[in-house]
Write a protein that holds these residues in place. Structure first.
Motif, PDB file in Angstrom:
ATOM      1  N   LYS A 118      48.456  57.284  60.377  1.00  0.00           N
ATOM      2  CA  LYS A 118      48.599  56.455  59.182  1.00  0.00           C
ATOM      3  C   LYS A 118      47.345  55.624  58.903  1.00  0.00           C
ATOM      4  O   LYS A 118      47.242  55.002  57.843  1.00  0.00           O
ATOM      5  CB  LYS A 118      49.803  55.533  59.346  1.00  0.00           C
ATOM      6  N   ALA A 119      46.402  55.605  59.858  1.00  0.00           N
ATOM      7  CA  ALA A 119      45.205  54.783  59.698  1.00  0.00           C
ATOM      8  C   ALA A 119      44.155  55.177  60.726  1.00  0.00           C
ATOM      9  O   ALA A 119      44.444  55.869  61.704  1.00  0.00           O
ATOM     10  CB  ALA A 119      45.553  53.306  59.874  1.00  0.00           C
ATOM     11  N   LEU A 120      42.950  54.703  60.481  1.00  0.00           N
ATOM     12  CA  LEU A 120      41.870  54.744  61.459  1.00  0.00           C
ATOM     13  C   LEU A 120      41.590  53.304  61.861  1.00  0.00           C
ATOM     14  O   LEU A 120      41.698  52.400  61.030  1.00  0.00           O
ATOM     15  CB  LEU A 120      40.608  55.366  60.864  1.00  0.00           C
ATOM     16  N   GLU A 121      41.227  53.105  63.111  1.00  0.00           N
ATOM     17  CA  GLU A 121      40.858  51.770  63.582  1.00  0.00           C
ATOM     18  C   GLU A 121      39.567  51.868  64.372  1.00  0.00           C
ATOM     19  O   GLU A 121      39.236  52.921  64.926  1.00  0.00           O
ATOM     20  CB  GLU A 121      41.953  51.174  64.471  1.00  0.00           C
ATOM     21  N   LEU A 122      38.853  50.748  64.422  1.00  0.00           N
ATOM     22  CA  LEU A 122      37.656  50.669  65.246  1.00  0.00           C
ATOM     23  C   LEU A 122      37.466  49.239  65.701  1.00  0.00           C
ATOM     24  O   LEU A 122      38.090  48.316  65.183  1.00  0.00           O
ATOM     25  CB  LEU A 122      36.424  51.169  64.486  1.00  0.00           C
ATOM     26  N   SER A 123      36.613  49.094  66.659  1.00  0.00           N
ATOM     27  CA  SER A 123      36.249  47.792  67.181  1.00  0.00           C
ATOM     28  C   SER A 123      34.734  47.699  67.092  1.00  0.00           C
ATOM     29  O   SER A 123      34.030  48.642  67.468  1.00  0.00           O
ATOM     30  CB  SER A 123      36.720  47.690  68.636  1.00  0.00           C
ATOM     31  N   VAL A 124      34.238  46.579  66.588  1.00  0.00           N
ATOM     32  CA  VAL A 124      32.795  46.432  66.394  1.00  0.00           C
ATOM     33  C   VAL A 124      32.354  45.045  66.867  1.00  0.00           C
ATOM     34  O   VAL A 124      33.081  44.061  66.704  1.00  0.00           O
ATOM     35  CB  VAL A 124      32.406  46.674  64.911  1.00  0.00           C
ATOM     36  N   ASP A 125      31.172  44.987  67.457  1.00  0.00           N
ATOM     37  CA  ASP A 125      30.610  43.718  67.898  1.00  0.00           C
ATOM     38  C   ASP A 125      30.528  42.773  66.704  1.00  0.00           C
ATOM     39  O   ASP A 125      30.030  43.139  65.646  1.00  0.00           O
ATOM     40  CB  ASP A 125      29.223  43.949  68.506  1.00  0.00           C
ATOM     41  N   TYR A 153      32.072  39.272  71.737  1.00  0.00           N
ATOM     42  CA  TYR A 153      33.300  39.316  70.946  1.00  0.00           C
ATOM     43  C   TYR A 153      33.258  40.468  69.955  1.00  0.00           C
ATOM     44  O   TYR A 153      32.234  40.761  69.363  1.00  0.00           O
ATOM     45  CB  TYR A 153      33.529  37.981  70.233  1.00  0.00           C
ATOM     46  N   GLU A 154      34.411  41.109  69.804  1.00  0.00           N
ATOM     47  CA  GLU A 154      34.522  42.257  68.911  1.00  0.00           C
ATOM     48  C   GLU A 154      35.605  42.006  67.883  1.00  0.00           C
ATOM     49  O   GLU A 154      36.573  41.283  68.141  1.00  0.00           O
ATOM     50  CB  GLU A 154      34.836  43.523  69.713  1.00  0.00           C
ATOM     51  N   ARG A 155      35.398  42.605  66.714  1.00  0.00           N
ATOM     52  CA  ARG A 155      36.355  42.522  65.619  1.00  0.00           C
ATOM     53  C   ARG A 155      37.065  43.873  65.492  1.00  0.00           C
ATOM     54  O   ARG A 155      36.451  44.905  65.714  1.00  0.00           O
ATOM     55  CB  ARG A 155      35.639  42.231  64.296  1.00  0.00           C
ATOM     56  N   ARG A 156      38.336  43.822  65.119  1.00  0.00           N
ATOM     57  CA  ARG A 156      39.101  45.039  64.863  1.00  0.00           C
ATOM     58  C   ARG A 156      39.131  45.271  63.369  1.00  0.00           C
ATOM     59  O   ARG A 156      39.447  44.380  62.593  1.00  0.00           O
ATOM     60  CB  ARG A 156      40.521  44.904  65.382  1.00  0.00           C
ATOM     61  N   LEU A 157      38.826  46.497  62.960  1.00  0.00           N
ATOM     62  CA  LEU A 157      38.896  46.877  61.558  1.00  0.00           C
ATOM     63  C   LEU A 157      39.785  48.091  61.423  1.00  0.00           C
ATOM     64  O   LEU A 157      39.886  48.909  62.361  1.00  0.00           O
ATOM     65  CB  LEU A 157      37.498  47.212  61.017  1.00  0.00           C
ATOM     66  N   ALA A 158      40.414  48.240  60.256  1.00  0.00           N
ATOM     67  CA  ALA A 158      41.302  49.383  60.021  1.00  0.00           C
ATOM     68  C   ALA A 158      41.066  49.931  58.625  1.00  0.00           C
ATOM     69  O   ALA A 158      40.711  49.205  57.695  1.00  0.00           O
ATOM     70  CB  ALA A 158      42.766  48.963  60.164  1.00  0.00           C
ATOM     71  N   LEU A 159      41.254  51.234  58.524  1.00  0.00           N
ATOM     72  CA  LEU A 159      41.245  51.920  57.241  1.00  0.00           C
ATOM     73  C   LEU A 159      42.616  52.569  57.121  1.00  0.00           C
ATOM     74  O   LEU A 159      42.919  53.546  57.797  1.00  0.00           O
ATOM     75  CB  LEU A 159      40.136  52.971  57.211  1.00  0.00           C
ATOM     76  N   ILE A 160      43.461  51.983  56.282  1.00  0.00           N
ATOM     77  CA  ILE A 160      44.835  52.432  56.115  1.00  0.00           C
ATOM     78  C   ILE A 160      44.863  53.553  55.084  1.00  0.00           C
ATOM     79  O   ILE A 160      44.224  53.474  54.037  1.00  0.00           O
ATOM     80  CB  ILE A 160      45.751  51.286  55.643  1.00  0.00           C
ATOM     81  N   PHE A 161      45.621  54.610  55.365  1.00  0.00           N
ATOM     82  CA  PHE A 161      45.730  55.727  54.419  1.00  0.00           C
ATOM     83  C   PHE A 161      46.812  55.445  53.386  1.00  0.00           C
ATOM     84  O   PHE A 161      47.783  54.822  53.624  1.00  0.00           O
ATOM     85  CB  PHE A 161      46.042  57.037  55.141  1.00  0.00           C
TER      86      PHE A 161
END
Length: 161
Positions: A118-125, A153-161
């Motif tokens: 249902k989505a893609l997620e990633l973690s980025v500095d 510290y990392e941030r979580r981002l998501a791309l929801i379909f």
């Protein structure tokens, strides 16, 4: 120049060899790892929860990434997502739009591999302003949460379909 994101297993032997020479800038290594580690993750202990993808530019590999699903998801990910890891654009090809091309092609490739996601997620500095800017520009949404990662510290981002 024609680009396309393809599953690793569809690469020819010559393309696999070319991919093995991909290098990123040394300061990027703590975040993305190197191609040897990424391919090791993909090939040494194969799992249906890990898939590799190469971006081809005129049929030559210029970038690579991994996607993960259960049972290989990181602790911070939603079980209905696939997570992005080890995105690497060859150092001689950076700044030419290949990272953006990977991210634009990624939703279709991910849904082809795992139609149920249902989505893609990633973690980025959190200090990686260039990456954050690119992700946000392409529609990824910051969860607003930060957590202590391996480097900072990392941030979580998501791309929801």
């Amino acid at each position: 120049m024609q680009t396309r994101l393809v599953p690793y297993e569809t690469l020819t032997a010559a393309q696999q060899q070319q991919l093995g020479t991909l290098e990123i800038h040394p300061e990027q290594l703590p975040y993305a790892g190197d191609i040897y580690c990424a391919l090791n993750t993909l090939l040494v202990n194969p799992s249906p929860g890990i898939k590799g993808f190469a971006l081809l530019a005129d049929e030559v590999p210029v970038a690579f990434l991994l996607l993960k699903r259960p049972p290989c998801l990181p602790h911070w990910a939603n079980e209905h997502s696939a997570t992005l890891h080890a995105l690497q654009v060859d150092r001689g090809r950076q700044g030419q739009g290949f990272g953006k091309a990977c991210l634009q092609a990624l939703p279709a490739a991910a849904r082809l591999a795992w139609p149920q996601i249902k989505a893609l997620e990633l973690s980025v500095d959190s200090h990686n302003e260039a990456a954050m800017g690119l992700y946000l520009h392409l529609g990824w949404v910051d969860s607003g949460e930060a957590y202590k990662g391996r480097i900072g510290y990392e941030r979580r981002l998501a791309l929801i379909f």
